[in-house]
Design a protein around this motif. Structure first.
Motif, short mmCIF file in Angstrom:
data_model
loop_
_atom_site.label_atom_id
_atom_site.label_comp_id
_atom_site.label_asym_id
_atom_site.label_seq_id
_atom_site.Cartn_x
_atom_site.Cartn_y
_atom_site.Cartn_z
N LEU A 136 -4.63 3.01 -14.87
CA LEU A 136 -5.80 3.68 -14.28
C LEU A 136 -7.07 2.86 -14.48
N VAL A 137 -7.28 2.35 -15.69
CA VAL A 137 -8.50 1.58 -15.97
C VAL A 137 -8.51 0.29 -15.16
N SER A 138 -7.34 -0.29 -14.94
CA SER A 138 -7.30 -1.52 -14.14
C SER A 138 -7.66 -1.26 -12.68
N TRP A 171 -6.24 3.74 -26.93
CA TRP A 171 -6.79 4.83 -26.11
C TRP A 171 -8.32 4.81 -26.15
N GLU A 172 -8.88 4.54 -27.32
CA GLU A 172 -10.33 4.47 -27.44
C GLU A 172 -10.88 3.34 -26.56
N TRP A 173 -10.22 2.19 -26.55
CA TRP A 173 -10.66 1.09 -25.69
C TRP A 173 -10.67 1.53 -24.23
N LEU A 174 -9.61 2.23 -23.83
CA LEU A 174 -9.49 2.64 -22.42
C LEU A 174 -10.55 3.67 -22.05
N THR A 175 -10.74 4.68 -22.88
CA THR A 175 -11.73 5.70 -22.55
C THR A 175 -13.13 5.13 -22.56
N ASP A 176 -13.42 4.22 -23.50
CA ASP A 176 -14.72 3.56 -23.52
C ASP A 176 -14.94 2.75 -22.24
N ALA A 177 -13.92 2.02 -21.81
CA ALA A 177 -14.03 1.21 -20.59
C ALA A 177 -14.28 2.10 -19.37
N ALA A 178 -13.56 3.21 -19.27
CA ALA A 178 -13.77 4.12 -18.14
C ALA A 178 -15.17 4.73 -18.18
N ASP A 179 -15.62 5.13 -19.37
CA ASP A 179 -16.97 5.71 -19.50
C ASP A 179 -18.04 4.69 -19.10
N ARG A 180 -17.90 3.44 -19.56
CA ARG A 180 -18.87 2.40 -19.21
C ARG A 180 -18.89 2.14 -17.71
N PHE A 181 -17.70 2.09 -17.11
CA PHE A 181 -17.61 1.84 -15.67
C PHE A 181 -18.32 2.96 -14.90
N HIS A 182 -18.03 4.21 -15.26
CA HIS A 182 -18.62 5.32 -14.53
C HIS A 182 -20.14 5.42 -14.76
N ALA A 183 -20.58 5.09 -15.98
CA ALA A 183 -22.03 5.08 -16.26
C ALA A 183 -22.72 4.03 -15.42
N ALA A 184 -22.09 2.85 -15.28
CA ALA A 184 -22.68 1.79 -14.45
C ALA A 184 -22.72 2.21 -12.99
N GLN A 185 -21.69 2.90 -12.52
CA GLN A 185 -21.66 3.38 -11.14
C GLN A 185 -22.79 4.39 -10.89
N GLU A 186 -22.98 5.29 -11.85
CA GLU A 186 -24.03 6.30 -11.72
C GLU A 186 -25.42 5.66 -11.74
N ALA A 187 -25.59 4.63 -12.57
CA ALA A 187 -26.89 3.95 -12.65
C ALA A 187 -27.23 3.24 -11.35
N ARG A 188 -26.22 2.79 -10.62
CA ARG A 188 -26.45 2.12 -9.33
C ARG A 188 -26.75 3.10 -8.21
#
Length: 189
Positions: A136-138, A171-188
């Motif tokens: 999913l993260v990929s 799992w923490e790495w994956l959830t952090d990566a998804a959170d960062r991706f979605h935060a960046a999307q929202e900021a744009r």
């Protein structure tokens, strides 16, 4: 049927690359379908070689999709490649035939060596959840956020019930990566 593995390749200059990859077995061949562009594809086309790593250390899967690609490897005797130190089994592959495609070429690979290093104890549910989470993260840029969020929430159940320290870290790495991706999307937006 698709099997999730870690593929190690070397560039013509000897630079190591690790990538999680779903592969298929077709008779004595292993079929790899890397996306274009990819270093795995470039390396296999340039050298004609790859190593299939079968491991239960799901941190490698999560690590590769979250930028953690430095994992201990071992040079192989008589084959130009490296295997994961954590591989339970590794399979040495040579390119038989590349089949070009605009998105995902098919690399027909012949097994030239297969070596077992430890017994396969099986996967627990958390390991399977981490592997699915890594997929999913990929694909965060390809999937709707609602789908990712819903699937990660469901996978969390297996993490909560069966994870050990390695699975929790992955799992923490994956959830952090998804959170960062979605935060960046929202900021744009």
């Amino acid at each position: 049927m698709i099997f999730e593995t870690i593929v190690t390749t070397l560039s013509p200059d000897g630079e190591l690359h690790l990538a999680p990859m779903g592969i298929r077995y077709e008779g004595h061949e292993v079929l790899m379908m890397p996306f274009k562009p990819s270093r795995t594809l470039d390396n296999v086309l340039a050298t004609g070689k790859a190593v299939l790593n079968l491991t239960t250390d799901v941190r490698v899967f999560a690590g590769c999709v979250t930028g953690r690609r430095e994992w201990p490897t071992i040079a192989l005797d008589g084959f130009a490649g490296r295997r994961l130190a954590s591989a339970l089994t590794h399979v040495e592959l040579e390119l038989v035939k590349p089949q070009d495609h605009d998105v995902r070429p098919i690399l027909h690979m012949r097994r030239v060596g297969e070596h077992a290093h430890a017994a396969f104890p099986g996967f627990n549910r958390a390991q399977a959840a981490v592997i699915e989470g890594a997929v999913l993260v990929s694909r965060l840029s390809m999937l709707p956020r609602e789908k990712v969020d819903a699937e990660m929430l469901y996978l969390q159940i297996a993490i909560d019930k069966t994870a050990g320290p390695h699975e929790l870290e992955a799992w923490e790495w994956l959830t952090d990566a998804a959170d960062r991706f979605h935060a960046a999307q929202e900021a744009r937006a």
